[in-house]
Design a protein around this motif. Structure first.
Motif, mmCIF file in Angstrom:
data_model
loop_
_atom_site.group_PDB
_atom_site.id
_atom_site.type_symbol
_atom_site.label_atom_id
_atom_site.label_comp_id
_atom_site.label_asym_id
_atom_site.label_seq_id
_atom_site.Cartn_x
_atom_site.Cartn_y
_atom_site.Cartn_z
ATOM 1 N N ASP A 1 1.137 -12.736 9.120
ATOM 2 C CA ASP A 1 0.059 -13.344 9.894
ATOM 3 C C ASP A 1 -1.301 -12.791 9.463
ATOM 4 N N LEU A 2 -1.363 -11.469 9.291
ATOM 5 C CA LEU A 2 -2.619 -10.845 8.880
ATOM 6 C C LEU A 2 -3.057 -11.340 7.499
ATOM 7 N N GLU A 3 -2.104 -11.461 6.582
ATOM 8 C CA GLU A 3 -2.453 -11.927 5.239
ATOM 9 C C GLU A 3 -2.969 -13.358 5.280
ATOM 10 N N ARG A 4 -2.308 -14.209 6.030
ATOM 11 C CA ARG A 4 -2.734 -15.617 6.106
ATOM 12 C C ARG A 4 -4.111 -15.747 6.770
ATOM 13 N N ALA B 1 -12.460 -5.084 8.541
ATOM 14 C CA ALA B 1 -11.616 -3.904 8.762
ATOM 15 C C ALA B 1 -10.294 -4.085 8.032
ATOM 16 N N ALA B 2 -9.855 -3.049 7.319
ATOM 17 C CA ALA B 2 -8.598 -3.132 6.578
ATOM 18 C C ALA B 2 -7.413 -2.878 7.493
ATOM 19 N N ALA B 3 -6.332 -3.592 7.229
ATOM 20 C CA ALA B 3 -5.050 -3.350 7.881
ATOM 21 C C ALA B 3 -4.282 -2.365 7.006
ATOM 22 N N ASN B 4 -4.171 -1.140 7.474
ATOM 23 C CA ASN B 4 -3.499 -0.086 6.715
ATOM 24 C C ASN B 4 -2.049 -0.033 7.174
ATOM 25 N N ILE B 5 -1.135 -0.528 6.337
ATOM 26 C CA ILE B 5 0.249 -0.729 6.751
ATOM 27 C C ILE B 5 1.154 0.402 6.273
ATOM 28 N N GLN B 6 2.073 0.795 7.141
ATOM 29 C CA GLN B 6 3.156 1.708 6.794
ATOM 30 C C GLN B 6 4.430 0.870 6.804
ATOM 31 N N SER B 7 4.643 0.125 5.741
ATOM 32 C CA SER B 7 5.627 -0.951 5.766
ATOM 33 C C SER B 7 7.062 -0.451 5.800
ATOM 34 N N LEU B 8 7.294 0.822 5.510
ATOM 35 C CA LEU B 8 8.657 1.347 5.613
ATOM 36 C C LEU B 8 9.179 1.230 7.041
ATOM 37 N N GLY C 1 -6.492 -13.696 6.205
ATOM 38 C CA GLY C 1 -7.487 -13.159 5.289
ATOM 39 C C GLY C 1 -7.766 -11.690 5.421
ATOM 40 N N ALA C 2 -6.901 -10.948 6.102
ATOM 41 C CA ALA C 2 -7.124 -9.511 6.256
ATOM 42 C C ALA C 2 -6.989 -8.792 4.923
ATOM 43 N N ARG C 3 -7.795 -7.781 4.744
ATOM 44 C CA ARG C 3 -7.677 -6.893 3.585
ATOM 45 C C ARG C 3 -6.623 -5.842 3.920
ATOM 46 N N PHE C 4 -5.741 -5.543 2.952
ATOM 47 C CA PHE C 4 -4.685 -4.571 3.171
ATOM 48 C C PHE C 4 -4.932 -3.285 2.398
ATOM 49 N N ALA C 5 -4.579 -2.165 3.017
ATOM 50 C CA ALA C 5 -4.333 -0.904 2.336
ATOM 51 C C ALA C 5 -2.927 -0.486 2.747
ATOM 52 N N ALA C 6 -2.382 0.520 2.090
ATOM 53 C CA ALA C 6 -1.014 0.921 2.413
ATOM 54 C C ALA C 6 -0.858 2.422 2.314
ATOM 55 N N GLY C 7 -0.003 2.959 3.158
ATOM 56 C CA GLY C 7 0.256 4.394 3.161
ATOM 57 C C GLY C 7 1.648 4.708 3.658
ATOM 58 N N SER C 8 2.010 5.967 3.561
ATOM 59 C CA SER C 8 3.357 6.402 3.913
ATOM 60 C C SER C 8 3.443 7.118 5.251
ATOM 61 N N ASP C 9 2.340 7.760 5.666
ATOM 62 C CA ASP C 9 2.318 8.663 6.818
ATOM 63 C C ASP C 9 3.262 9.855 6.615
ATOM 64 N N ALA D 1 11.157 -14.319 8.102
ATOM 65 C CA ALA D 1 10.662 -14.365 6.727
ATOM 66 C C ALA D 1 9.145 -14.548 6.666
ATOM 67 N N ALA D 2 8.548 -15.115 7.719
ATOM 68 C CA ALA D 2 7.105 -15.396 7.694
ATOM 69 C C ALA D 2 6.266 -14.130 7.674
ATOM 70 N N GLN D 3 6.852 -12.993 8.032
ATOM 71 C CA GLN D 3 6.077 -11.742 8.046
ATOM 72 C C GLN D 3 6.260 -10.922 6.777
ATOM 73 N N ARG D 4 7.019 -11.429 5.819
ATOM 74 C CA ARG D 4 7.165 -10.731 4.552
ATOM 75 C C ARG D 4 5.890 -10.838 3.718
ATOM 76 N N LEU D 5 5.672 -9.849 2.862
ATOM 77 C CA LEU D 5 4.635 -9.927 1.843
ATOM 78 C C LEU D 5 5.284 -10.167 0.493
ATOM 79 N N SER D 6 4.561 -10.778 -0.419
ATOM 80 C CA SER D 6 5.056 -10.884 -1.790
ATOM 81 C C SER D 6 4.999 -9.504 -2.437
ATOM 82 N N LEU D 7 5.752 -9.336 -3.514
ATOM 83 C CA LEU D 7 5.724 -8.072 -4.242
ATOM 84 C C LEU D 7 4.318 -7.793 -4.766
ATOM 85 N N ALA D 8 3.648 -8.818 -5.267
ATOM 86 C CA ALA D 8 2.288 -8.618 -5.787
ATOM 87 C C ALA D 8 1.346 -8.170 -4.672
ATOM 88 N N SER D 9 1.465 -8.756 -3.482
ATOM 89 C CA SER D 9 0.598 -8.368 -2.370
ATOM 90 C C SER D 9 0.857 -6.938 -1.941
#
Length: 550
Positions: A432-435, A396-403, A437-445, A478-486
């Motif tokens: 935590d999700l990235e570490r 299952a993908a983690a669909n994040i609204q990171s704003l 192995g979760a698959r990410f998608a992203a959206g704005s809502d 800082a542990a919950q940040r994602l890299s720019l590439a991610s």
């Protein structure tokens, strides 16, 4: 070999699989990428259009995996409050709109923020003082509440004796009379008196929203609610079909059909029928997902939590939010929907909602076996530690609204004081999700928040937003940040995956569709807090330019 139609020369490139940007040329022919790297320049000919990128960044077009464009576009054409910054400005804009549209029976629109009002709840009296006896209904930014005037309450027959619906709440004065705020399903009490969104307004809203999204480099999306709840139902889906038939739909779109909160297993057949009726060119438009709204939002105490909400003094109340589906009913629905070929798109904000959504996916897998599913959970404000590894395990993908993943007034004032600290510590656990192995998608809502992907990417990387109080550190550390590439990969290849277009969109590779965005600078060369200073110069879909900056 035939000449390329289009070559991007002298720029930098980012695509999924890279940890940063690289120098590269890109050639396009017949709507697809035909060369990446030094060989691209050799495909130029007398009719080739050449874009001199001059060190700027070319990347796959952004794909918004959770957005409400028709709704947002309609609001752009109505009383739109997104430019306001406080209650006074919002009321001034409402007054200006009312004076400019004296013939409109109702004043409709939205975009106000709960943080502008005490307790997050504006009043009918404030609207009455501005517009008199005209009915008003204005959605807040998260679209989980409706601010209404006294005239609107009277027309709907909402009084002190009106009970709260099972899936919502009427905000009330001390004497029990409605105060002007309808939470969640209580907004449906206006059904029958609230003017419907016309087919023409929905269509014009879609085109307005599409233009806005293209200006931010967005080339595709998943519309997270086609039918039901507080939108215009079938008219929103019809707007897409109309635009596609007229050749005016330029984006690549997946529509998620709304699952009613009172759905039974017999409801699945109706959704299959809608999917069949809405057939179009699947490379551009498909209705293969189903939206399942598990709970509400924390600010109005309707997000479904594993622990009770707190009162203003830090004491536990007897309320833990609203779960819109019985867990056992949901499991049966998930089994049938998956068997019918639907991908499941859950709104899951509270940690109990997340658990129950994952339980439903697990139940479907137990019955249906391992299938090529693209299930996703959106929002994920709170996630139990035990649930984090389940995303990868269940596919299952983690669909994040990171704003949203930052300290800001609505979170700090209307959420943090009313939720157990151990749940707040589990807020938007992207790292935590990235570490795990979760698959990410992203959206704005959008229209809940800005459709600008770079603004969201900046917060994913820093966990600090423009609205953060002075001195606020990164939310969750800082542990919950994602890299720019991610973060960029989530907004491109990750979202292409949930839309079942990962084999031809979301990456810059030979053979892929030329859905591209050119930025005016390379975000990898910027300080993290300045990532969103980059602007989109041009957007291409299938090699055709659909946006050019002035």
């Amino acid at each position: 070999m035939a000449d390329a139609d289009l070559i991007f020369r002298g720029g930098r490139l980012f695509t999924a699989g890279l940890t940063g940007s690289i120098e590269s040329d890109v050639a396009v022919r017949d709507g697809r990428i035909v060369a990446v790297g030094p060989s691209a320049a050799a495909l130029g000919g007398p009719t080739t259009e050449v874009v001199d990128a001059r060190g700027r960044l070319l990347m796959p077009g952004f794909i918004d995996a959770h957005v409400h464009p028709v709704q947002a576009g309609v609001e752009l054409l109505q009383c739109e409050l997104g430019e306001a910054t406080d209650a006074a400005q919002a009321l001034a804009l409402i007054g200006e709109y009312a004076r400019a549209h004296p013939a409109e029976e109702w004043i409709l629109g939205g975009g106000w923020a709960m943080a502008w009002f005490p307790g997050g709840n504006p009043t009918a009296a404030a609207l009455d003082a501005i517009v008199g006896d005209r009915p008003v209904a204005l959605s807040n930014r998260d679209h989980h509440g409706l601010w209404v005037s006294s005239a609107a309450l009277r027309l709907a027959g909402i009084t002190a004796s009106t009970p709260d619906p099972a899936d919502g709440r009427i905000e009330r004065r001390a004497d029990g009379a409605p105060s002007g705020m309808l939470h969640e399903g209580a907004a449906a009490l206006l059904d029958g008196v609230l003017p419907e969104v016309s087919a023409d307004l929905a269509y014009r809203g879609l085109l307005a929203a599409q233009a806005r999204m293209h200006s931010f480099g967005v080339t595709g999306w998943q519309d997270a609610m086609i039918g039901g709840y507080i939108d215009a139902g079938a008219r929103f889906g019809a707007a897409y079909l109309r635009a596609a038939a007229r050749g005016e739909l330029t984006a690549r779109v997946t529509g998620a059909l709304w699952l009613p909160r009172d759905a039974t297993r017999s409801s699945v057949g109706a959704l299959v029928a809608v999917r069949e009726q809405c057939r179009a060119d699947p490379s551009q438009l498909a209705f293969g997902a189903v939206k399942i709204m598990m709970d509400g939002v924390a600010e109005n105490r309707t997000a479904a939590l594993s622990q009770p909400y707190l009162d203003g003094h830090g004491h536990a109340t007897g309320e833990s939010g609203i779960g819109f589906f019985d867990p056992e009913v949901l499991k049966a629905l998930a089994v049938d929907l998956e068997a019918a070929g639907f991908d499941l798109h859950f709104h899951a904000l509270g940690d109990r909602a997340v658990t129950e959504a994952l339980d439903a996916i697990e139940a479907a897998r137990a019955v249906n076996g391992i299938r090529d599913t693209r299930h996703q959970l959106a929002h994920l404000q709170m996630v139990r530690a035990d649930d984090v590894p389940r995303f990868a395990r269940l596919g299952a993908a983690a669909n994040i609204q990171s704003l949203w993943a930052s300290h800001e007034p609505q979170f700090d004032e209307l959420t943090v004081p009313f939720i157990a600290p151990e749940l707040i510590a589990r807020t938007y656990p992207f790292g935590d999700l990235e570490r795990a192995g979760a698959r990410f998608a992203a959206g704005s809502d959008w229209p809940v928040t800005s459709p600008d992907p770079l603004a969201a990417v900046r917060v994913a990387v820093t966990r600090v937003s423009d609205d953060a109080p002075a001195g606020a550190g990164p939310l969750g550390g800082a542990a919950q940040r994602l890299s720019l590439a991610s973060a960029l990969t989530a907004y491109t290849a990750g979202s292409a995956w949930v839309n079942r277009r990962e084999h031809e969109t979301g990456r810059i590779e030979s053979g892929f569709l030329a859905d591209l965005a050119l930025l005016d600078r390379d975000p990898f060369a910027l300080p993290p807090e300045e990532i969103d200073s980059a602007r989109v110069l041009g957007t291409w879909i299938g090699g055709r330019q659909v946006f050019a900056a002035a």
